[in-house]
Design a protein around this motif. Structure first.
Motif, PDB file in Angstrom:
ATOM      1  N   ALA A  79       0.844  -1.186   0.000  1.00 38.23           N
ATOM      2  CA  ALA A  79       0.000   0.000   0.000  1.00 38.23           C
ATOM      3  C   ALA A  79       0.882   1.240   0.000  1.00 38.23           C
ATOM      4  O   ALA A  79       1.757   1.404   0.828  1.00 38.23           O
ATOM      5  CB  ALA A  79      -0.902  -0.012   1.234  1.00 38.23           C
ATOM      6  N   ALA A 133      -5.228  -1.645   1.724  1.00 42.45           N
ATOM      7  CA  ALA A 133      -4.851  -1.091   3.015  1.00 42.45           C
ATOM      8  C   ALA A 133      -3.934  -2.036   3.771  1.00 42.45           C
ATOM      9  O   ALA A 133      -3.091  -1.603   4.565  1.00 42.45           O
ATOM     10  CB  ALA A 133      -6.105  -0.787   3.838  1.00 42.45           C
ATOM     11  N   ASN A 160      -8.839  -6.419   3.432  1.00 39.53           N
ATOM     12  CA  ASN A 160      -9.144  -5.353   2.488  1.00 39.53           C
ATOM     13  C   ASN A 160     -10.567  -5.524   1.953  1.00 39.53           C
ATOM     14  O   ASN A 160     -11.002  -6.648   1.701  1.00 39.53           O
ATOM     15  CB  ASN A 160      -8.166  -5.380   1.313  1.00 39.53           C
ATOM     16  N   PRO A 203     -11.062   2.912   6.897  1.00 36.45           N
ATOM     17  CA  PRO A 203      -9.807   2.880   6.145  1.00 36.45           C
ATOM     18  C   PRO A 203      -9.551   1.559   5.426  1.00 36.45           C
ATOM     19  O   PRO A 203      -8.692   1.502   4.541  1.00 36.45           O
ATOM     20  CB  PRO A 203      -8.743   3.132   7.227  1.00 36.45           C
ATOM     21  N   TRP A 204     -10.256   0.503   5.793  1.00 36.99           N
ATOM     22  CA  TRP A 204     -10.076  -0.779   5.109  1.00 36.99           C
ATOM     23  C   TRP A 204     -10.879  -0.848   3.815  1.00 36.99           C
ATOM     24  O   TRP A 204     -10.717  -1.781   3.027  1.00 36.99           O
ATOM     25  CB  TRP A 204     -10.530  -1.940   6.001  1.00 36.99           C
TER      26      TRP A 204
END
Length: 462
Positions: A22, A329, A427, A452-453
């Motif tokens: 990432a 992520a 993810n 955020p995932w």
């Protein structure tokens, strides 16, 4: 949570590794912060220069504030030309899809800045209402009113394109013409007012803004198409898929293809010239292991897409890509993939790429379709289960009475089943219609998946 560009199923750093790390490390965040600071400085610089400039006798603070707001609005409008230019220095740290979304949001903010400029001036001196009458107003005021009209038409045709029944190509022409008119009339209005241009710093800033706008437009419409003209593709096959979709297979001509990451997209243009405005964004559906022969799976959702199934072999194609901000992520983590309809295309690129490398991490696919016969890639998904640790949950909104699987819409119960099969952190990639994506994002939050995932992309007709 990241949202992708509007397209039929729809950084810039090409890589062949299907599972790169990432790119959200310290250096990347630093570049993003730097560009954000540059953007804010460019917007505020004209504002600050006007406010600190010497005020002539008789000019009120209201006039100075209104003028400063006008200069700030002009700076924002100039930068609006740069954001969609697809220049690598900007797309690499952010992704062109993120920049396009920001472009849309800032477009609305610019309208408020222009209105603030107008309202402050009218409050300071109500007699200025006469300047809005084109029959008696001086040319500098008429130029300002013309810019205001262009701005409102630009916003209206962008927000309500479908209501106006504008095709994508027509809308793009309208967008370019109105944008050019907006900036041209705005600069004419500024030149007509003339007071601030006598100040050296503001004159330099104004010329610089005009140069920035010209560079952004020429890069998108001339430089990038010229580069694509030297790396064309041709159609080598068109395969009919379930769900009124077709897969178009391309072959690079004279080059090794554009290396892409699964989950990215590209704009494609048909024909001999790459300078046409007739281009549309589509997700790569093929494995990243074969960049010289990319595939795009396209469903008939609009004027352009309905003709894809009739493409002749050998048709010349120009590809502007890869683009897209998707980067896992958790590079070593499992994957939860949620697709609606043709939103399956980037998921297939992910699954095919990992299958080609023999990856053994776990994948859970939730695939929403109308009917069983509409499930695009249905047979291939069954075959991928032998190549990957893959679990597929089909959801049908119009199932036949004997359908034994999930019905209706995505539920929290289905998501919890998937979470039991994956190891956190993992993810999440969601792609589908706007309504489906928003519903999925809401339900993911309810079952405890951190934002955020999650990466989301919405598609629309093209």
């Amino acid at each position: 949570m990241i949202e992708g560009p509007a397209g039929t199923a729809v950084l810039d750093r090409p890589q062949s590794d299907p599972a790169p790390a990432a790119d959200v490390g310290g250096s990347q965040k630093t570049v993003r912060r730097l560009w954000a600071c540059v953007y804010v400085a460019l917007v505020l610089a004209p504002f600050a220069l006007v406010l600190v400039a010497p005020r002539p006798p008789g000019r009120s603070f209201g006039v100075e504030l209104g003028a400063a707001l006008g200069f700030a609005a002009l700076a924002v409008l100039v930068l609006q030309v740069v954001l969609p230019s697809r220049a690598r220095p900007f797309t690499a740290p952010f992704g062109v899809d993120v920049l396009l979304r920001f472009h849309r949001y800032v477009g609305m903010a610019s309208i408020w800045l222009v209105l603030a400029h107008l309202v402050v001036l009218l409050i300071d001196d109500p007699a200025k209402w006469a300047l809005l009458n084109p029959m008696v107003a001086p040319w500098r005021a008429r130029a300002g009113v013309s810019a205001l009209v262009c701005l409102f038409l630009l916003g209206g045709t962008s927000m309500w394109r479908r209501w106006f029944k504008l095709s994508y190509e027509t809308w793009r022409w309208v967008h370019i013409v109105l944008g050019a008119g907006l900036i041209g009339f705005s600069f004419a209005h500024m030149v007509g007012v003339n007071h601030y241009l006598s100040l050296g710093a503001i004159w330099v800033a104004s010329v610089a803004m005009l140069g920035i706008a010209g560079w952004g437009l020429s890069h998108l419409r001339l430089a990038r198409p010229h580069g694509a003209s030297r790396q064309p593709y041709v159609v080598t096959g068109v395969r009919r898929e379930r769900g009124e979709a077709h897969t178009v297979k391309l072959r690079a001509v004279g080059h090794g293809g554009h290396h892409f990451r699964p989950g990215q997209f590209a704009w494609i243009k048909l024909g001999e010239t790459p300078f046409s405005l007739r281009e549309h964004p589509f997700s790569y559906s093929s494995s990243a292991a074969s960049p010289e022969c990319p595939e795009f799976t396209i469903k008939a959702l609009g004027n352009f897409t309905e003709g894809v199934g009739r493409l002749d072999l050998g048709t010349r194609i120009h590809v502007d890509g890869p683009h897209g901000s998707f980067s896992p992520a958790h590079p070593e983590g499992d994957y939860l993939l949620i697709a609606g309809g043709v939103g399956i295309t980037p998921m297939m690129s992910i699954l095919r790429s990992f299958a080609d490398t023999g990856d053994r991490r776990r994948f859970c696919l939730v695939y929403a379709s109308r009917e069983w016969e509409d499930v695009t890639f249905r047979e291939e998904l069954d075959g991928l289960k032998s190549r990957l640790p893959l679990t597929v949950h089909h959801i049908l909104s119009r199932p036949h009475p004997a359908w034994p699987g999930h019905r209706g819409r995505l539920s929290e119960a289905v998501l919890r089943q998937c979470l039991q099969q994956l190891t956190a952190p993992f993810n999440v990639f969601v792609c589908g219609s706007p309504r489906m994506v928003e519903d999925a994002a809401c339900r993911l939050r309810k079952v405890g998946v951190p934002d955020p995932w999650v990466h989301t992309e919405k598609f629309a007709g093209a």
